[in-house]
Design an enzyme around this catalytic site. Sequence first.
Site, PDB file in Angstrom:
ATOM      1  N   SER A   1      52.540  39.011  45.556  1.00 45.89           N
ATOM      2  CA  SER A   1      50.881  39.155  45.417  1.00 45.89           C
ATOM      3  C   SER A   1      50.655  40.282  44.443  1.00 45.89           C
ATOM      4  O   SER A   1      49.511  40.371  43.690  1.00 45.89           O
ATOM      5  CB  SER A   1      50.281  39.380  46.431  1.00 45.89           C
TER       6      SER A   1
ATOM      7  N   ASP B   1      45.843  46.378  50.385  1.00 44.52           N
ATOM      8  CA  ASP B   1      46.942  45.281  50.025  1.00 44.52           C
ATOM      9  C   ASP B   1      46.791  44.976  48.733  1.00 44.52           C
ATOM     10  O   ASP B   1      45.873  45.192  47.971  1.00 44.52           O
ATOM     11  CB  ASP B   1      46.759  44.116  51.111  1.00 44.52           C
TER      12      ASP B   1
ATOM     13  N   ASP C   1      47.898  33.199  52.855  1.00 47.85           N
ATOM     14  CA  ASP C   1      49.310  33.667  52.552  1.00 47.85           C
ATOM     15  C   ASP C   1      50.144  33.992  54.039  1.00 47.85           C
ATOM     16  O   ASP C   1      51.074  33.909  54.139  1.00 47.85           O
ATOM     17  CB  ASP C   1      49.331  34.778  51.781  1.00 47.85           C
TER      18      ASP C   1
ATOM     19  N   HIS D   1      50.042  32.440  44.168  1.00 43.51           N
ATOM     20  CA  HIS D   1      51.362  31.826  44.221  1.00 43.51           C
ATOM     21  C   HIS D   1      51.173  30.813  45.489  1.00 43.51           C
ATOM     22  O   HIS D   1      50.326  31.020  46.341  1.00 43.51           O
ATOM     23  CB  HIS D   1      52.442  32.757  44.509  1.00 43.51           C
TER      24      HIS D   1
END
Length: 535
Positions: free
Chosen positions: A114, A165, A306, A351
């Site tokens: 990420s 994050d 995710d 992704h």
Amino acid sequence: MSERIPLLNSLRKKTLKKGISNSLIKKLLIFVSLAAIIITIVLQFLIIPPKSFPSERKKNFIFFVTDGTGPNYITMARNYKQFISNDYSQKLHLDEHLAGTSRTRSNSSWVTDSAAGATAFSCMLKTYNGAIGVNPFQNPCGTVLEAAKLAKYLTGLVVTTRITDATPAAFSAHVDYRSQEDQIAEQQIGNGMVDLMIGGGLQHFVSTGRKDGRNIIQELANDWTIANNASSFFDIYNSNISAKHNILPFISLFEMGDVPFQIDRENMEYDGPSLKEEAELALNLLHSSSENKKGFFLLIEGSRIDHCGHSNDAACIPREVMAFDEAFEYVKSFADKHPEEDFIMFSTSDHETGGMTLSRQLDSNYPDYVWFPEVIHKVKHSGQYMTKKLLTEENIDKDYIETKVMAEWMGIEDYTKQNVKEILTLIQQKDAGSLQDYINNLVSTRARIGFTTHGHSAVDVNTYVHANSESLLNYVLQNVRGNRENIEFGNLVVEFLGLNMTAANEFASEVNHGPLVFSTQQSSILSFDEYHKDI
Ligand SMILES: *[C@@H]1O[C@H](CO)[C@@H](O)[C@H](O)[C@H]1NC(C)=O
Ligand SMILES: *[C@@H]1O[C@H](CO)[C@@H](O)[C@H](O)[C@H]1NC(C)=O
Ligand SMILES: *[C@@H]1O[C@H](CO)[C@@H](O)[C@H](O)[C@H]1NC(C)=O
Ligand SMILES: *[C@@H]1O[C@H](CO)[C@@H](O)[C@H](O)[C@H]1NC(C)=O
């Protein structure tokens, strides 16, 4: 092209009829050349997009990231929505806005993480997995958020994970490794680039969570409006617009770590805001701010989709995707209610996670063509929530597993004695990872959902767009339609808002990005642990 061919054909016919003379040929040549020039100019305007969208109105760009969401997740959420509404015509809101796909590889791997994924969006370059706003040589790169701030737009970050994050960090900070979250927090609150932050991750701003024991909320947030718990979030959320006028910069980190999964919040007493409510407050504060002179750039991330994928938790995925879909729809209605300003909404994923498939072969017999949304619909909690409960509650016995875990939480009736025994053994061994995998697999085998990895995959991901006028939508589509590289989308932000990336690069080059204590090799190991510590 279809316009051009008949035109040329009819020209040729006419000249043939009149017969051929020298002067006529000359005239004809001049005519044809002129026509060709005119056609070329016209075609250029039709095909090549204008450099920037010409408008004197306020411009607002909302960049959405669905972390870990492949096209498979979208299908799963849509199937699930159709199943629970018993209506096969139901779609996701996002479905109306599909524009194309994005290629996701990073500089260091076909399979991105990420950090590299978000840096591709924010800096418009491919970098190594783990990099936050730095290029492959570990030089900080200016981000579109920083360029927007330097151009006097307001800026904001809205997430459901820690604000430190990878995805929000790559827009608002520069560090060599994503695990440097304490340092990311200092930059986000201290460098003057971000006007609004809503989400989780308070731990990296206060003494109880930071390794250096500092409380950087007290130190650095003098000018900020602080609402670091759910009740102060809702105090502001419920106040009227005029009271919201002078609130920026605004920070509301209402969780120490991640915000609970949607599937858990639906089945427990949770008083924190949903992603939609976070987005609602963010839009209202940015839009109504007295500082809003040009418009704003806002990142909204469905961060924890995710995490469902990482833990191979099939029941978790569609709930998390649908919560994002609701937030997207709200922002769309907000944009459409303000035709006096320009709004672009762009959404994509960094992704896919889990290598998830909607069907699964369980034995050597030729498999049925099925998957069962009804199985995941019965599940009331994430595997993570159940695992934590099982490892913290006292006196867990066979009866607890049967009535609470199997019947109440998972709605599974066809479990075996062996299943119950193995869960009890894993609890005894305090093996959180294996326990969670075991629980999640009980669900995914029954639902016929397959996972091929606990990590990410290299599959292309979808892109979605909305703009609040027809001409703006055409402009956006020209820039994103089709299969694109993930580093292309930032350019849309730059052109639309008229940003100066040189200025942003100059700003970024001054930022202290170095890892504080550990070497390259150590830190990539650390970053993996850090990322998976609560999964
Ligand atoms: C990674 O970046 C370096 C430096 O820009 C470049 O030389 C190399 O070709 C890139 N590799 C890939 C696979 O993109
Ligand atoms: C929330 O934060 C406010 C402001 O810091 C504080 O007064 C209040 O006690 C907090 N509420 C809870 C439930 O912790
Ligand atoms: C709205 O906010 C203003 C200014 O803070 C206040 O004077 C007014 O009473 C508020 N109105 C309502 C309905 O709460
Ligand atoms: C962009 O920023 C750079 C560095 O601050 C400056 O030198 C340059 O003139 C700016 N370009 C424009 C078009 O404003």
